[in-house]
Design an enzyme around this catalytic site. Structure first.
Site, PDB file in Angstrom:
ATOM      1  N   GLU A 295       0.844  -1.216   0.000  1.00 47.78           N
ATOM      2  CA  GLU A 295       0.000   0.000   0.000  1.00 47.78           C
ATOM      3  C   GLU A 295       0.869   1.252   0.000  1.00 47.78           C
ATOM      4  O   GLU A 295       0.799   2.071   0.922  1.00 47.78           O
ATOM      5  CB  GLU A 295      -0.882   0.023   1.263  1.00 47.78           C
ATOM      6  CG  GLU A 295      -1.743  -1.198   1.464  1.00 47.78           C
ATOM      7  CD  GLU A 295      -2.329  -1.290   2.884  1.00 47.78           C
ATOM      8  OE1 GLU A 295      -1.965  -0.465   3.747  1.00 47.78           O
ATOM      9  OE2 GLU A 295      -3.146  -2.193   3.121  1.00 47.78           O
TER      10      GLU A 295
ATOM     11  N   CYS B   9      -0.868  33.202  11.224  1.00 43.97           N
ATOM     12  CA  CYS B   9      -0.581  33.732  12.560  1.00 43.97           C
ATOM     13  C   CYS B   9      -0.251  32.621  13.552  1.00 43.97           C
ATOM     14  O   CYS B   9      -1.040  32.328  14.466  1.00 43.97           O
ATOM     15  CB  CYS B   9      -1.766  34.555  13.044  1.00 43.97           C
ATOM     16  SG  CYS B   9      -2.224  35.780  11.826  1.00 43.97           S
TER      17      CYS B   9
HETATM   18  N1  LLP Z   1      -1.183   1.885   4.574  1.00 43.10           N
HETATM   19  C1  LLP Z   1      -1.594   2.330   5.774  1.00 43.10           C
HETATM   20  C2  LLP Z   1      -2.477   1.485   6.586  1.00 43.10           C
HETATM   21  C3  LLP Z   1      -1.178   3.594   6.223  1.00 43.10           C
HETATM   22  O1  LLP Z   1      -1.571   4.023   7.424  1.00 43.10           O
HETATM   23  C4  LLP Z   1      -0.339   4.404   5.414  1.00 43.10           C
HETATM   24  C5  LLP Z   1       0.086   5.725   5.852  1.00 43.10           C
HETATM   25  C6  LLP Z   1       0.040   3.891   4.164  1.00 43.10           C
HETATM   26  C7  LLP Z   1      -0.394   2.636   3.780  1.00 43.10           C
HETATM   27  C8  LLP Z   1       0.895   4.660   3.214  1.00 43.10           C
HETATM   28  O2  LLP Z   1       2.167   4.896   3.740  1.00 43.10           O
HETATM   29  P1  LLP Z   1       3.320   5.555   2.862  1.00 43.10           P
HETATM   30  O3  LLP Z   1       3.662   4.589   1.756  1.00 43.10           O
HETATM   31  O4  LLP Z   1       2.790   6.822   2.322  1.00 43.10           O
HETATM   32  O5  LLP Z   1       4.431   5.759   3.804  1.00 43.10           O
HETATM   33  N2  LLP Z   1       1.231  12.590   7.005  1.00 43.10           N
HETATM   34  C9  LLP Z   1       2.476  11.886   7.241  1.00 43.10           C
HETATM   35  C10 LLP Z   1       2.409  10.447   6.789  1.00 43.10           C
HETATM   36  C11 LLP Z   1       1.268   9.668   7.409  1.00 43.10           C
HETATM   37  C12 LLP Z   1       1.193   8.235   6.939  1.00 43.10           C
HETATM   38  C13 LLP Z   1      -0.044   7.596   7.427  1.00 43.10           C
HETATM   39  N3  LLP Z   1      -0.248   6.246   6.961  1.00 43.10           N
HETATM   40  C14 LLP Z   1       3.605  12.649   6.570  1.00 43.10           C
HETATM   41  O6  LLP Z   1       3.355  13.701   5.964  1.00 43.10           O
HETATM   42  O7  LLP Z   1       4.770  12.247   6.662  1.00 43.10           O
END
Ligand code: LLP
Length: 413
Positions: free
Chosen positions: A270, A341
């Protein structure tokens, strides 16, 4: 690379970013189709003929145009809300393309997911299993299920984006999983499909992933010994990207680690960040240069409202001038801040740049968790999103208008 310099100008594919800034104004998000597609294909190619399924994590960037391009490549989607379900269906996905993750799915969300025929629901607790079993029986629809287990592995990333430790709210503790699988297998409208996990985001080291694979495989054996068949193992997302000097693993090495999984299981992943992160930038213009006894500030027209990652995680994004600085540039060590702000409203700290008011900049690697985390704080419209494809420039979402911001609000009589 889709973002590169030619004759001093920062380009996206065949188009100078300053032309886009001129045409659409700033702040603006700009994405590269070529980079997005190359990132997806890098995973797909690394798997080769090995049975696998890539469910792009929509939370990283959910613009319909991007989802639709990924769908055309053959991607599935990992969704975490009823909103994301509606979004991917609007982008052309079908239920079977989807896996539904998330720790707090509502009744309505679960019902809609069953009616859409989602490929798998990753269940995160015993009460969620009960709720789902009840709804599935009511609707007469068999629910395809994996349990998201919490392998208790330290992913070695920022605490706010770590998810696979015992103290995190996510997943089911390993030792409770076998009993839940036994219970689920006995329920009439539940069909057990696999095991899911996700230990965190921005992973730059393969060893926690290897540990996770080993733990998931041990659990799979235990479950199969109870006579419950499993079709897939879902290792979640998480592969990191290079923001500054990180050395994220190569796709081939990542897939090699996952290949410890026997062939009889389909491997599901994912990824979000590693698909869209380096396929997008945020353009901004310097409004003012302001010098205080302590600091050189470049006050920009983008803020934490457009890109919250620096404020929320102290994340580092590269800053690039769209054009060479010219005569009027003042070289200094700048803090790039926005107009909001809040003292947490910064985009970058202590960058050596030559700037003048009016200079246009790109915040690099902003394609993931950029626009999707944008807000209207301070009644600021969210920026437009532009997708470049070779020499073609498509506006895939316009800048929000004032009526989008408060047009639904009503004074009382
Ligand atoms: N699968 C699940 C169950 C997840 O919770 C997430 C991300 C992903 C896949 C995808 O993960 P990735 O491949 O993008 O690392 N807002 C934060 C990142 C939060 C990730 C949350 N879950 C940031 O800006 O670094």
């Amino acid at each position: 690379m889709a973002f590169h310099r030619a004759h001093g100008r920062l380009m996206v594919e065949g188009v100078p970013l300053s032309d886009i800034a001129e045409q659409f104004g700033t702040p603006a998000y700009v994405y590269s189709r070529a980079q997005l597609e190359a990132n997806w294909k890098a995973y797909n190619t690394a798997f080769g003929t090995r049975a696998h399924r890539i469910h792009y994590a929509v939370k990283a960037n959910g613009n319909l145009a991007l989802l639709n391009l990924l769908k055309r490549l053959g991607s599935g989607f990992d969704i975490v809300s009823g909103g994301e379900l509606a979004r991917v269906l609007a982008a052309g996905a079908t239920g079977a393309d989807l896996v539904f993750s998330g720790v707090g799915k509502s009744r309505t969300e679960l019902r809609d997911a069953l009616l859409a025929g989602v490929g798998c629901i990753n269940v995160e607790s015993a009460p969620e299993l009960n709720r789902l079993a009840g709804l599935a029986a009511e609707l007469g629809i068999e629910a395809p299920v994996a349990f998201r287990i919490n392998p208790d592995v330290d992913p070695g990333t920022h605490p706010y984006i770590s998810t696979g430790l015992e103290q995190n709210k996510f997943g089911i503790p390993m030792r409770e999983a076998p009993a839940l699988y036994r219970e689920a297998a006995a329920l009439p409208f539940i069909r057990v499909k696999g095991i899911a996990c996700h230990i965190g985001s921005q992973l730059t080291d393969l060893s926690p992933i290897a540990d996770t694979v080993a733990r998931v495989l041990a659990l799979a054996s235990e479950i199969e010994a109870m006579g419950i068949a499993l079709e897939h193992l879902d290792l979640g997302g998480g592969l990191g990207i290079r923001y500054k000097d990180e050395q994220p693993p190569a796709h081939a090495d990542y897939v090699r680690v996952l290949s410890a999984i026997p062939d009889r299981y389909e491997i599901h992943i994912e990824p979000g960040r590693s698909i869209v992160g380096d396929a997008g930038v945020l353009l901004t213009t310097v409004e003012y240069l302001k010098q205080t006894p302590a600091r050189h500030f470049a006050i920009c027209d983008a803020a934490m409202t457009e890109l919250i990652r620096p404020a929320l995680y102290e994340a580092w994004h590269g800053v690039e001038l769209l054009e060479a600085p010219g005569e009027s540039g003042v070289a200094a060590t700048y803090d790039l801040v926005g107009p909001v702000c809040e003292s947490a409203d910064f985009l970058a700290h202590e960058r050596e740049l030559s700037l003048s008011a009016g200079a246009r900049l790109a915040l690099m690697n902003a394609g993931a968790y950029g626009f999707v985390m944008a807000s209207n704080y301070n009644t600021r419209p969210r920026p437009p999103e532009i997708l470049v494809d070779g020499g073609a420039v498509h506006q895939i979402r316009p800048r929000e208008r004032m009526t989008d911001l408060f047009g639904m609000e009503r004074p009382i009589p």
